[in-house]
Scaffold this motif. Sequence first.
Motif, PDB file in Angstrom:
ATOM      1  N   LEU A  54       0.824  -1.204   0.000  1.00 26.79           N
ATOM      2  CA  LEU A  54       0.000   0.000   0.000  1.00 26.79           C
ATOM      3  C   LEU A  54       0.861   1.259   0.000  1.00 26.79           C
ATOM      4  O   LEU A  54       0.471   2.291  -0.556  1.00 26.79           O
ATOM      5  N   SER A  55       2.033   1.180   0.593  1.00 31.94           N
ATOM      6  CA  SER A  55       2.916   2.349   0.651  1.00 31.94           C
ATOM      7  C   SER A  55       3.341   2.839  -0.727  1.00 31.94           C
ATOM      8  O   SER A  55       3.764   3.984  -0.886  1.00 31.94           O
ATOM      9  N   VAL A  57       1.515   3.693  -3.121  1.00 32.91           N
ATOM     10  CA  VAL A  57       0.602   4.704  -3.649  1.00 32.91           C
ATOM     11  C   VAL A  57       0.414   5.853  -2.664  1.00 32.91           C
ATOM     12  O   VAL A  57      -0.524   6.644  -2.809  1.00 32.91           O
ATOM     13  N   GLU A  58       1.283   5.968  -1.697  1.00 34.51           N
ATOM     14  CA  GLU A  58       1.163   7.049  -0.719  1.00 34.51           C
ATOM     15  C   GLU A  58       1.282   8.421  -1.378  1.00 34.51           C
ATOM     16  O   GLU A  58       0.678   9.392  -0.934  1.00 34.51           O
ATOM     17  N   ALA A  61      -2.278   8.200  -6.642  1.00 37.68           N
ATOM     18  CA  ALA A  61      -2.700   7.043  -7.426  1.00 37.68           C
ATOM     19  C   ALA A  61      -2.116   7.128  -8.832  1.00 37.68           C
ATOM     20  O   ALA A  61      -2.128   8.189  -9.451  1.00 37.68           O
ATOM     21  N   THR A 105      -0.045   4.369   8.871  1.00 38.11           N
ATOM     22  CA  THR A 105      -0.563   5.521   8.142  1.00 38.11           C
ATOM     23  C   THR A 105      -1.773   6.052   8.876  1.00 38.11           C
ATOM     24  O   THR A 105      -2.458   5.299   9.588  1.00 38.11           O
ATOM     25  N   LYS A 107      -4.227   7.556   7.198  1.00 37.76           N
ATOM     26  CA  LYS A 107      -5.329   7.581   6.242  1.00 37.76           C
ATOM     27  C   LYS A 107      -6.108   6.271   6.293  1.00 37.76           C
ATOM     28  O   LYS A 107      -5.594   5.238   6.724  1.00 37.76           O
ATOM     29  N   LEU A 109      -8.484   3.416   4.244  1.00 41.07           N
ATOM     30  CA  LEU A 109      -8.715   2.817   2.938  1.00 41.07           C
ATOM     31  C   LEU A 109     -10.152   2.301   2.877  1.00 41.07           C
ATOM     32  O   LEU A 109     -10.557   1.504   3.720  1.00 41.07           O
ATOM     33  N   TYR A 140      -6.619  -1.640  -6.759  1.00 45.15           N
ATOM     34  CA  TYR A 140      -6.742  -0.259  -6.283  1.00 45.15           C
ATOM     35  C   TYR A 140      -7.233   0.580  -7.457  1.00 45.15           C
ATOM     36  O   TYR A 140      -6.486   0.861  -8.399  1.00 45.15           O
ATOM     37  N   THR A 180      -9.336  11.138   6.790  1.00 48.91           N
ATOM     38  CA  THR A 180      -8.984  11.313   5.390  1.00 48.91           C
ATOM     39  C   THR A 180      -8.881   9.949   4.725  1.00 48.91           C
ATOM     40  O   THR A 180      -8.222   9.049   5.244  1.00 48.91           O
ATOM     41  N   TYR A 182      -7.999   7.391   1.411  1.00 44.87           N
ATOM     42  CA  TYR A 182      -7.186   7.265   0.208  1.00 44.87           C
ATOM     43  C   TYR A 182      -8.038   7.674  -0.998  1.00 44.87           C
ATOM     44  O   TYR A 182      -9.261   7.511  -0.976  1.00 44.87           O
ATOM     45  N   ARG A 184      -8.588   6.377  -3.796  1.00 48.36           N
ATOM     46  CA  ARG A 184      -9.224   5.290  -4.526  1.00 48.36           C
ATOM     47  C   ARG A 184      -9.764   4.269  -3.534  1.00 48.36           C
ATOM     48  O   ARG A 184      -9.569   4.406  -2.324  1.00 48.36           O
TER      49      ARG A 184
END
Length: 243
Positions: A54-55, A57-58, A61, A105, A107, A109, A140, A180, A182, A184
């Motif tokens: 996942l990192s 796409v920090e 996207a 993180t 954020k 998902l 994603y 907040t 992500y 996507r």
Amino acid sequence: MSWLRRPSRFAVALTVVGTLIFVGLGFWQLHRADEKDELLRRYAASATAPQEPLSSVEDGAPADRYPRLGAEGEFVPDRYYILDDQTHGGQVGIRVFVPFLPRNTDKVLLVDLGFLPKEGGKNPSLPPLPPGRQAIHGLYVPSPGVGMRMGGDALPGQTGPRKSVVYIDLGEIGADFGHTLYPRVLLLDADPASIYTREWTPDVMPPARHRAYAFQWFTFAVAAVVIFVLLHRKRRPKRPSTT
């Protein structure tokens, strides 16, 4: 072209402009069909692509692909966002979205669990989310398109663990959840043990329909020329009848 009457400038201009517009729209539809072909190709390639963290796409996207991501974290218990009036395989049902808290993180998902058919016209019961740390993986992708807004954001007026939405707006869901999100959503990979149907295809107009529209526009262009010719064709004088 002695077999045609001299047309007016307006008739010529109208025919030329109309034909050019119809032809242009036809080629635009063919271009859209090629774009959708490429979209479907990238989508299919992503389904079998190596898994990324996942990192990756920090920072944003990727605009040109749909990576397969893996993440570790926990599902938020008793928080469901129900996208109503969905169809799959001729059945009407819902798609279920839930927030997931990844490790390392701040954020959140949003995860698409999949499709469930309605039971007797009513929304189905939902199984509880697995507790504790989970490892999830899937595609994603951009969230389902926002439809026509009527009545504004309906989430603040709803209570309870299940909230119904007519479109997925990540900003509104993030505001409702207080985090907040992500940019996507994650479409979970298929799982034979799950009750959810997960057969993911892009929610776009198929290329074949674009090509059908292109054929229609090209037909209009041909029709415009044919009509012009028929309206300006010289008619043969009638021969005098003999008795």
